[in-house]
Design an enzyme around this catalytic site. Structure first.
Site, PDB file in Angstrom:
ATOM      1  N   SER A 604       0.846  -1.190   0.000  1.00 21.67           N
ATOM      2  CA  SER A 604       0.000   0.000   0.000  1.00 21.67           C
ATOM      3  C   SER A 604       0.889   1.250   0.000  1.00 21.67           C
ATOM      4  O   SER A 604       1.647   1.451  -0.947  1.00 21.67           O
ATOM      5  CB  SER A 604      -0.972  -0.035   1.188  1.00 21.67           C
ATOM      6  OG  SER A 604      -2.000   0.905   1.034  1.00 21.67           O
ATOM      7  N   ASP A 679      -9.030  -4.762  -6.411  1.00 18.37           N
ATOM      8  CA  ASP A 679      -8.751  -3.761  -5.378  1.00 18.37           C
ATOM      9  C   ASP A 679      -9.638  -2.536  -5.597  1.00 18.37           C
ATOM     10  O   ASP A 679      -9.585  -1.890  -6.642  1.00 18.37           O
ATOM     11  CB  ASP A 679      -7.274  -3.358  -5.453  1.00 18.37           C
ATOM     12  CG  ASP A 679      -6.789  -2.622  -4.212  1.00 18.37           C
ATOM     13  OD1 ASP A 679      -7.617  -1.984  -3.551  1.00 18.37           O
ATOM     14  OD2 ASP A 679      -5.577  -2.683  -3.935  1.00 18.37           O
ATOM     15  N   HIS A 711      -7.609  -5.233  -1.842  1.00 13.11           N
ATOM     16  CA  HIS A 711      -6.392  -4.590  -1.344  1.00 13.11           C
ATOM     17  C   HIS A 711      -5.620  -5.517  -0.418  1.00 13.11           C
ATOM     18  O   HIS A 711      -4.405  -5.426  -0.305  1.00 13.11           O
ATOM     19  CB  HIS A 711      -6.751  -3.288  -0.623  1.00 13.11           C
ATOM     20  CG  HIS A 711      -5.580  -2.389  -0.381  1.00 13.11           C
ATOM     21  ND1 HIS A 711      -4.745  -1.972  -1.394  1.00 13.11           N
ATOM     22  CD2 HIS A 711      -5.089  -1.822   0.756  1.00 13.11           C
ATOM     23  CE1 HIS A 711      -3.799  -1.193  -0.908  1.00 13.11           C
ATOM     24  NE2 HIS A 711      -3.983  -1.101   0.394  1.00 13.11           N
TER      25      HIS A 711
END
Length: 740
Positions: A604, A679, A711
């Site tokens: 991320s 995602d 994600h």
């Protein structure tokens, strides 16, 4: 006060550790790291004390399926534990609605979990509202379970009203209220494709830590309900590519610099009558940050945040008319961090958390006068309980060291001495009963996974609820003999700031140099790597394979004060990169580190950091792994991105230099790019934009994408595949051989 160990002493000690005989412990494998039961032992979630204090309830993973959670209770008098609701027996097995899937994805604590992920006690302590597989059930303490709803749409945000007269929930974008023992009633109208009542909008869930869109008054007389109109929000065509086909979602996603949802607030009676609109001001482009009721239910408190997040107003609202008055305003030159520490008191005053001093502290506010309750170069994190009778507030914080978190008690009337109620050497979280008479403490450190104990209001331990000691049949016991100790240290940033680091090494042999697996996150608001918490079995596995595991918390990360965090403002991809490279400098100066085999990994924001590190420092890393990275900040959402970078259309704009696309062609070192193809947070377009740029410049890179994964890429077998892929990539580029 624990002092961070200096590496020289700690590592010399490791050099003389005797080798363990081969039969002394089992060898960790990736398959076992991700299998059930969890190697950390029971990992309870959602701890609560029953209204009468006789039970501690919690969600606990199943030994044979750690992703599935069931509802359990522990008797606080005897310590006896029993399952209250079995999610396999109670649930219908129906697929969750897309709305509930996305809510779970927003709430990181339950992402990837199945079964029961939330519950709500009735105030009389006799029943518990339990959502399972999209429907609601009312569980009694004798083990009987009554089904309340049976609909194809599924119910969201189910709660029991404060007095226990009603159950409420959201279905199909409208709020429903059901009197206990009666029939449900739809109390709002017009919910549908773009309008919803009682549900937090995307950015509220994802970035503001606001999980609901409606709030009962304490006397059950009224409900404050948010109405969300998403029609102005841009549509992202999200192609969710799965293993058995592709689904296309027209997702309302408020990308930075584009319109947000319009959020209004109404107050109504439980049957939907007497509806009034709250005056939130003339500016519609604001955030509804928090909503609370006064103790007597006569006042509604609303926190209103400006679009640029530099102004936060606290409003008092007359629930009968909707008229509002500003009673407090916070302003910042960078941004204001939100908290859940507002607490109304019986005399009309309230507790307020503010960073006005440069650090997050508690204040008592009455009639515009602020009384400082805590102060110093440390942070108050979360108010756990308030005992107005004894004049005390209980909260977690880090007055000793940012590496740990403790529970404290402080006077409620004026500044006074703190009392630390938990032991140093641990990271402690806590929940209290409504009377602040007892506390359940969850503690952990680098050598001990989470333990639970019940304590009195002074912190005295009354009994273990889950000792979880690593001995006997504990899942981690067979591997304890090779457990690598974590050593903390400090280095200096370019501006002189102290940066905390941690390192784990295999037993070191004199004269031998080892490869380094450097783990980073680096972003503001969350994701700190250097804390005295259980690091998990994956890090232990990496050490067992011959890696040194190392992390540094750079400037811009939380829990160190506003000045430390603010250095990232309109400058993402700058000081974080500098500080991570300071960590590399320190590593290269150590005689046990192979300077040519330092790999780095992040997910991320950490994935974004992997890219920035390769761009800014070619030749430093032997390889880098970028998982689900943001590459273009104008693709990310409004509330997060604008908080730190402003809007893309600002002159000058902070976006080009902060992004990872413009300098991507400077990448020369081996890169593995990983992304889930479904995602909805860091949308897959971030990676495709990077791929196109690298391919267009003939820059080689490795790629692994995961159909159907969001994600969070993980789950049974998937996690093993992910880390096998990473291992094989690193073995190709000078790391420890995959077959070692």
């Amino acid at each position: 006060m624990p002092v961070a160990l200096k590496y020289g002493v700690a590592l010399c000690a490791l050099l003389v550790l005797p080798a363990l005989p081969a039969h002394a412990q089992e060898r960790l494998t990736l398959e076992r790291v991700f299998a059930s039961p969890d190697l950390a032992g029971p990992q309870p979630r959602a701890l609560k004390l029953s209204p009468d204090g006789k039970l501690v309830t919690l969600l606990k993973p199943r030994p044979d399926e750690k992703e599935r959670l069931d509802l359990w209770a522990i008797d606080t008098a005897t310590g006896q534990e029993r399952m209250l609701v079995d999610s396999r027996k109670t649930g219908s097995g129906a697929a969750l609605s897309e709305a509930e899937k996305m809510q779970r994805e927003r709430d990181r604590s339950v992402a990837g979990s199945t079964g029961i992920v939330s519950y709500d006690w009735s105030p009389d302590g006799k029943t518990i509202l339990v959502p399972v597989d999209g429907d609601l059930y009312l569980a009694s303490l004798d083990g009987t379970v009554k089904r309340l709803t049976d609909t194809p749409d599924g119910e969201l945000n189910g709660v029991v009203s404060p007095k226990g007269g009603f159950v409420s929930y959201v279905r199909g974008g409208n709020l429903f209220v059901q009197p206990i023992g009666g029939s449900e009633q739809q109390v709002t109208q017009g919910g549908g494709e773009t309008v919803s009542w009682g549900v937090a909008e995307f950015v509220a869930q994802e970035e503001m830590d606001r999980r609901t869109g409606y709030w009962w008054s304490p006397d059950d007389a009224r409900i404050a309900v948010a109405r969300v109109d998403e029609s102005p929000v841009g549509i992202v065509t999200r192609t969710a590519i799965g293993g058995e086909g592709t689904k296309v979602y027209q997702q309302r996603y408020p990308a930075a610099g584009t319109p947000n949802a319009i959020v209004d607030l109404y107050v109504m009676k439980p049957d939907g009558s007497g509806q009034v609109k709250v005056d939130l001001g003339t500016d519609k482009d604001i955030y509804l940050a928090r909503v609370d009721w006064s103790k007597d239910g006569r006042t509604l408190y609303v926190q209103r945040e400006s679009r640029d997040q530099k102004t936060l107003d606290l409003l008092t609202v007359d629930p009968a008319t909707g008229k509002a008055q500003v009673v407090l305003t916070e302003k910042a030159k960078s941004w204001i961090n939100l908290s859940d520490n507002f607490h109304p008191l019986k005399d009309g005053s309230f507790l307020w958390w503010s960073e006005r001093s440069g650090h997050g502290h508690l204040y008592r506010v009455k009639d515009g006068r602020w009384t400082t309750l805590t102060s110093g170069d440390w942070e108050v994190k979360a108010v756990v309980g308030v005992d107005e009778g004894r004049g005390l507030v209980y909260f977690t914080g880090n007055s000793e060291t940012p590496l740990e978190q403790q529970l404290y008690a402080a006077p409620l009337a004026k500044a006074g001495s703190l009392r630390q109620l938990t032991r140093s050497g641990w990271w402690n979280d806590a929940v209290m009963d409504g009377a602040a008479s007892r506390v359940v403490v969850t503690r952990q450190n680098t050598d001990q996974p989470k333990q639970l104990y019940l304590a009195d209001r002074d912190g005295k331990q009354l009994q273990w609820l889950s000792e979880n000691a690593i001995r006997g049949d504990h899942p981690y016991a067979p591997y304890w003999g090779s457990h690598a100790k974590t050593r903390f240290g400090t280095i200096k940033a370019a501006d002189g700031s102290t940066l905390y680091t941690k390192i784990m090494t295999p037993p070191l042999e004199a004269g031998k140099r080892y490869p380094v697996f450097m783990i980073h996150y680096g972003g503001p608001g969350a994701g700190r790597q250097v804390t005295n918490t259980w690091g998990g079995a994956l890090n232990q596995y990496l050490v067992s394979r011959g890696w040194i595991v190392f992390s540094v918390d750079n400037r811009g990360t939380p829990d160190r004060g506003k000045a430390f965090e603010d250095q990232i403002y309109r400058a993402m991809g700058s000081v974080e990169v500098e500080d991570q490279l300071k960590g590399v400098e320190w590593l290269k100066a150590q005689p046990f580190v192979d300077p040519k085999r330092i790999a780095t990994y992040g997910w991320s924001y950490g994935g974004y950091m992997s890219l920035k590190l390769l761009e800014k420092a070619p030749g430093v890393f032997s390889a880098a792994v970028a998982g689900a990275p943001v590459t273009k900040w104008d693709l990310y959402d409004t509330h997060y991105t604008e908080r730190y970078l402003g809007q893309p259309q600002d002159k000058p704009s902070a976006y080009p230099s902060s992004g990872a696309i413009e300098e991507a062609t400077a990448i020369r070192d081996p890169l593995l790019l990983i992304h889930g193809m479904s995602d909805d947070n860091v949308v897959f377009d971030n990676s495709t934009a990077l791929m196109a740029t690298l391919q267009g410049a003939a820059v080689p890179f490795d790629l692994m994408v995961y159909p159907g994964q969001t994600h969070r890429v993980g789950g049974p077998k998937i996690s093993v595949h992910l880390w096998r892929t990473i291992e094989a990539f690193l073995a190709q580029h000078g790391g420890v051989p995959a077959g070692k």
